[in-house]
Design a protein around this motif. Structure first.
Motif, mmCIF file in Angstrom:
data_model
loop_
_atom_site.group_PDB
_atom_site.id
_atom_site.type_symbol
_atom_site.label_atom_id
_atom_site.label_comp_id
_atom_site.label_asym_id
_atom_site.label_seq_id
_atom_site.Cartn_x
_atom_site.Cartn_y
_atom_site.Cartn_z
ATOM 1 N N UNK A 195 -18.656 -7.167 8.078
ATOM 2 C CA UNK A 195 -18.357 -6.127 9.070
ATOM 3 C C UNK A 195 -17.056 -5.421 8.724
ATOM 4 N N UNK A 196 -16.052 -6.195 8.337
ATOM 5 C CA UNK A 196 -14.761 -5.592 7.993
ATOM 6 C C UNK A 196 -14.874 -4.666 6.792
ATOM 7 N N UNK A 197 -15.729 -5.026 5.828
ATOM 8 C CA UNK A 197 -15.874 -4.181 4.639
ATOM 9 C C UNK A 197 -16.503 -2.837 4.987
ATOM 10 N N UNK A 198 -17.378 -2.826 5.988
ATOM 11 C CA UNK A 198 -17.946 -1.559 6.447
ATOM 12 C C UNK A 198 -16.908 -0.756 7.214
ATOM 13 N N UNK A 252 -5.906 -0.673 -1.588
ATOM 14 C CA UNK A 252 -5.055 -0.906 -0.432
ATOM 15 C C UNK A 252 -5.882 -1.200 0.812
ATOM 16 N N UNK A 253 -6.978 -0.451 0.998
ATOM 17 C CA UNK A 253 -7.815 -0.641 2.182
ATOM 18 C C UNK A 253 -8.525 -1.987 2.166
ATOM 19 N N UNK A 254 -8.786 -2.512 0.963
ATOM 20 C CA UNK A 254 -9.510 -3.771 0.841
ATOM 21 C C UNK A 254 -8.664 -4.985 1.186
ATOM 22 N N UNK A 295 -13.324 3.896 8.046
ATOM 23 C CA UNK A 295 -11.957 4.372 8.284
ATOM 24 C C UNK A 295 -11.520 5.361 7.206
ATOM 25 N N UNK A 296 -11.838 5.050 5.947
ATOM 26 C CA UNK A 296 -11.479 5.958 4.864
ATOM 27 C C UNK A 296 -12.138 7.323 5.026
ATOM 28 N N UNK A 297 -13.320 7.336 5.635
ATOM 29 C CA UNK A 297 -14.056 8.592 5.821
ATOM 30 C C UNK A 297 -13.735 9.263 7.150
ATOM 31 N N UNK A 298 -12.861 8.647 7.941
ATOM 32 C CA UNK A 298 -12.413 9.289 9.173
ATOM 33 C C UNK A 298 -13.332 9.130 10.361
ATOM 34 N N UNK A 299 -14.164 8.083 10.363
ATOM 35 C CA UNK A 299 -15.069 7.858 11.502
ATOM 36 C C UNK A 299 -14.281 7.479 12.743
ATOM 37 N N UNK A 302 -11.193 4.485 -11.547
ATOM 38 C CA UNK A 302 -11.282 5.697 -10.728
ATOM 39 C C UNK A 302 -9.902 6.112 -10.227
ATOM 40 N N UNK A 303 -9.632 7.415 -10.165
ATOM 41 C CA UNK A 303 -8.359 7.864 -9.586
ATOM 42 C C UNK A 303 -8.257 7.548 -8.097
ATOM 43 N N UNK A 304 -9.393 7.220 -7.481
ATOM 44 C CA UNK A 304 -9.400 6.904 -6.052
ATOM 45 C C UNK A 304 -9.303 5.403 -5.797
ATOM 46 N N UNK A 305 -9.207 4.615 -6.873
ATOM 47 C CA UNK A 305 -9.135 3.171 -6.721
ATOM 48 C C UNK A 305 -7.912 2.705 -5.925
ATOM 49 N N UNK A 306 -6.717 3.250 -6.125
ATOM 50 C CA UNK A 306 -5.558 2.742 -5.373
ATOM 51 C C UNK A 306 -5.760 2.784 -3.860
#
Length: 238
Positions: free
Chosen positions: A123-126, A103-105, A131-135, A95-99
């Protein structure tokens, strides 16, 4: 407000509910349930949705079947870390969004080397997806809050602690919640319904990673916020 147990890389429907809430109370002191989403996520391929596989974190229950979620322990953390990374790269590395996800993982994968608790990793994985979605919401844990016993009473008390005016409830929870216990606290139960067509047809079965890797964080966040906006107007939360 929402209060499910933490799930590794949660399903799309779960992520949608969390994104719509101002508070997420992690149920960390309830009984751990094997063969549930508390320690595993089901992955589906980007271009091949029929390519499906469980990503599980092997877990030991030191207290037997009554072990609380927060006390469940990872079996062989380093092996679990390697397998997690390998499977995620296999399914989503194209995926082009994989990088951005890769990094977030990183801090989630690091937890496999610093903790033996399954709940810390899940919990951290959620967190990283939110965070990626801006919550911008707040996370609390049920083990740190006072609540009376009883399945519904406990949830109502936890919601009241946050000052919530509305409790976001999935269709499954609507079948057993005693609504009067919420209304006595001045809290409205808001049914949270997600679409059943398009990319949502498997939203209850697979990790939200597939949708994230297809759409990207910005487009997925917009889609999830649109779902939240279509809920009952009383869904406003504290």
């Amino acid at each position: 407000m929402r209060d499910p147990p933490a799930q590794p890389l949660p399903r799309l429907t779960t992520l949608a509910k969390l994104l719509a809430a101002d508070y997420w109370i992690v149920l960390d002191d309830v009984q751990f349930t094997r063969r549930d989403y508390q320690h595993r996520a089901r992955l589906a391929g980007i271009g091949a949705p029929l390519q499906r596989q469980w990503l599980s974190i092997p877990t030991h229950l030191p207290g037997g079947r009554w072990t609380a979620i927060r006390n469940a322990q990872i079996v062989d953390p380093m092996r679990s870390r390697r397998r997690t990374m390998q499977m995620l790269r296999q399914y989503f590395g194209s995926s082009p969004h994989w990088p951005a996800l890769d990094q977030a993982l990183a801090p989630v994968l690091d937890l496999f080397t610093t903790t033996d608790k399954t709940a810390d990793v899940t919990e951290a994985s959620t967190h990283i997806l939110l965070d990626l979605l801006g919550w911008k919401g707040q996370v609390l844990r049920s083990s740190q809050l006072a609540a009376r016993p009883g399945r519904t009473q406990r949830l109502a008390d936890l919601a009241a602690v946050t000052g919530a005016r509305s409790y976001l409830c999935g269709t499954g929870g609507m079948t057993y919640l005693e609504t009067s216990l919420f209304t006595s606290c001045g809290i409205t139960i808001t049914p949270f319904r997600t679409p059943t067509t398009g990319g949502w047809d498997s939203g209850r079965a697979f990790s939200a990673l597939r949708a994230l890797m297809i759409l990207g964080p910005t487009a997925l966040a917009d889609a999830l916020r649109a779902v939240a906006a279509n809920q009952d107007e009383s869904r406003t939360v504290a």
